[in-house]
Design a protein around this motif. Structure first.
Motif, PDB file in Angstrom:
ATOM      1  N   GLN A   1       0.866  -1.373  -0.044  1.00 32.20           N
ATOM      2  CA  GLN A   1      -0.095  -0.170   0.033  1.00 32.20           C
ATOM      3  C   GLN A   1       0.962   1.249  -0.167  1.00 32.20           C
ATOM      4  OE1 GLN A   1      -3.584  -0.341   0.901  1.00 32.20           O
ATOM      5  NE2 GLN A   1      -4.262   1.715   0.701  1.00 32.20           N
TER       6      GLN A   1
ATOM      7  N   ALA B   1      -4.142   7.025  -3.789  1.00 32.88           N
ATOM      8  CA  ALA B   1      -5.458   8.151  -3.674  1.00 32.88           C
ATOM      9  C   ALA B   1      -5.466   8.880  -4.996  1.00 32.88           C
ATOM     10  CB  ALA B   1      -5.523   8.901  -2.621  1.00 32.88           C
TER      11      ALA B   1
ATOM     12  N   TYR C   1      -5.306   1.288  -6.862  1.00 34.32           N
ATOM     13  CA  TYR C   1      -5.974   1.178  -5.740  1.00 34.32           C
ATOM     14  C   TYR C   1      -7.463   1.097  -6.330  1.00 34.32           C
ATOM     15  CZ  TYR C   1      -8.128   0.961  -1.486  1.00 34.32           C
ATOM     16  OH  TYR C   1      -8.875   0.445  -0.596  1.00 34.32           O
TER      17      TYR C   1
ATOM     18  N   TYR D   1     -11.051   0.984  -5.179  1.00 35.57           N
ATOM     19  CA  TYR D   1     -11.890   1.313  -3.955  1.00 35.57           C
ATOM     20  C   TYR D   1     -13.218   0.589  -4.005  1.00 35.57           C
ATOM     21  CZ  TYR D   1     -14.661   4.915  -6.783  1.00 35.57           C
ATOM     22  OH  TYR D   1     -15.520   5.542  -7.810  1.00 35.57           O
TER      23      TYR D   1
ATOM     24  N   ALA E   1     -11.796  -5.320  -4.277  1.00 38.70           N
ATOM     25  CA  ALA E   1     -11.260  -3.947  -3.991  1.00 38.70           C
ATOM     26  C   ALA E   1      -9.803  -4.128  -3.258  1.00 38.70           C
ATOM     27  CB  ALA E   1     -12.214  -3.285  -2.773  1.00 38.70           C
TER      28      ALA E   1
ATOM     29  N   GLU F   1      -5.315  -3.000  -3.406  1.00 40.90           N
ATOM     30  CA  GLU F   1      -4.415  -2.738  -4.325  1.00 40.90           C
ATOM     31  C   GLU F   1      -4.046  -4.073  -5.357  1.00 40.90           C
ATOM     32  OE1 GLU F   1      -0.342  -2.146  -2.509  1.00 40.90           O
ATOM     33  OE2 GLU F   1      -0.326  -0.169  -3.359  1.00 40.90           O
TER      34      GLU F   1
ATOM     35  N   ARG G   1     -13.874   2.842 -10.727  1.00 39.42           N
ATOM     36  CA  ARG G   1     -13.561   2.378  -9.321  1.00 39.42           C
ATOM     37  C   ARG G   1     -12.050   2.303  -8.950  1.00 39.42           C
ATOM     38  NH1 ARG G   1     -18.003   0.492 -11.285  1.00 39.42           N
ATOM     39  NH2 ARG G   1     -19.707  -0.819 -10.191  1.00 39.42           N
TER      40      ARG G   1
ATOM     41  N   SER H   1      -8.963   4.776  -7.713  1.00 37.96           N
ATOM     42  CA  SER H   1      -8.851   5.990  -7.084  1.00 37.96           C
ATOM     43  C   SER H   1      -7.998   7.035  -7.969  1.00 37.96           C
ATOM     44  CB  SER H   1      -7.910   5.799  -5.791  1.00 37.96           C
ATOM     45  OG  SER H   1      -8.771   5.167  -4.971  1.00 37.96           O
TER      46      SER H   1
END
Length: 120
Positions: free
Chosen positions: A5, A10, A34, A36, A56, A58, A105, A107
Motif C-alpha cells: 500500500q 489516492a 487502488y 476502492y 477492492a 491494491e 472504481r 482512485s
C-alpha cells in the motif's frame, strides 16, 4: 495480486508491479492501482458475460483503453466513464480471468483515465 500500500494510491497508479504473461502469452509490465470498489471484469471479444471479479484494494494492471460503446457500471455517485483497465481478476470464471476493469472504481480516475497507467 496485492502489492505494498502506498500514499500514492489516492492519486492514481504507481510503482512497478510484477511482470506477467497475458492471455496471449506476451510478457507485460504492470503498475499498481487502488480499486476502492470490487467489480466484474469483461472481455467483449467473448460476449457480455464477466470473465472474473477483482476485489477492492491494491492490484496490478497492464494498461488502459477507452471504449466509447462500453460505459463503466454505475458506482452510486453517477460518475460516467468509458475507460477500462486490463488485468487478471482474483476470482476467475473464463479466459483465465483476464478482462477489463472499470476505471471509475480506481482512485484518482473519476470520469477519465487512471493517472499513471499507460494506454494500450
Amino acid at each position: 495480486m496485492v502489492g505494498t500500500q502506498s500514499a500514492s494510491a489516492a492519486s492514481g497508479c504507481y510503482g512497478s508491479g510484477p511482470r506477467v504473461r497475458d492471455g496471449n502469452g506476451n510478457l507485460q509490465y504492470t503498475r499498481y492501482c487502488y480499486a476502492y470498489l470490487k467489480s466484474n471484469m469483461y472481455d467483449w471479444r467473448y460476449g457480455a458475460s464477466p470473465t472474473a471479479i477483482m476485489e477492492a484494494g491494491e492490484s496490478w494492471f497492464v494498461c488502459q483503453s477507452y471504449f466509447p460503446g462500453h460505459e463503466n457500471p454505475w458506482t452510486g455517485n453517477d460518475r460516467r466513464n468509458y475507460w477500462w483497465l486490463w488485468s487478471q481478476g482474483d476470482t476467475k470464471w473464463s479466459h483465465n480471468g483476464w478482462g477489463w476493469f472499470p476505471a471509475n472504481r480506481i482512485s484518482g480516475a473519476g470520469t477519465g483515465a487512471a493517472p499513471g497507467l499507460r494506454v494500450c
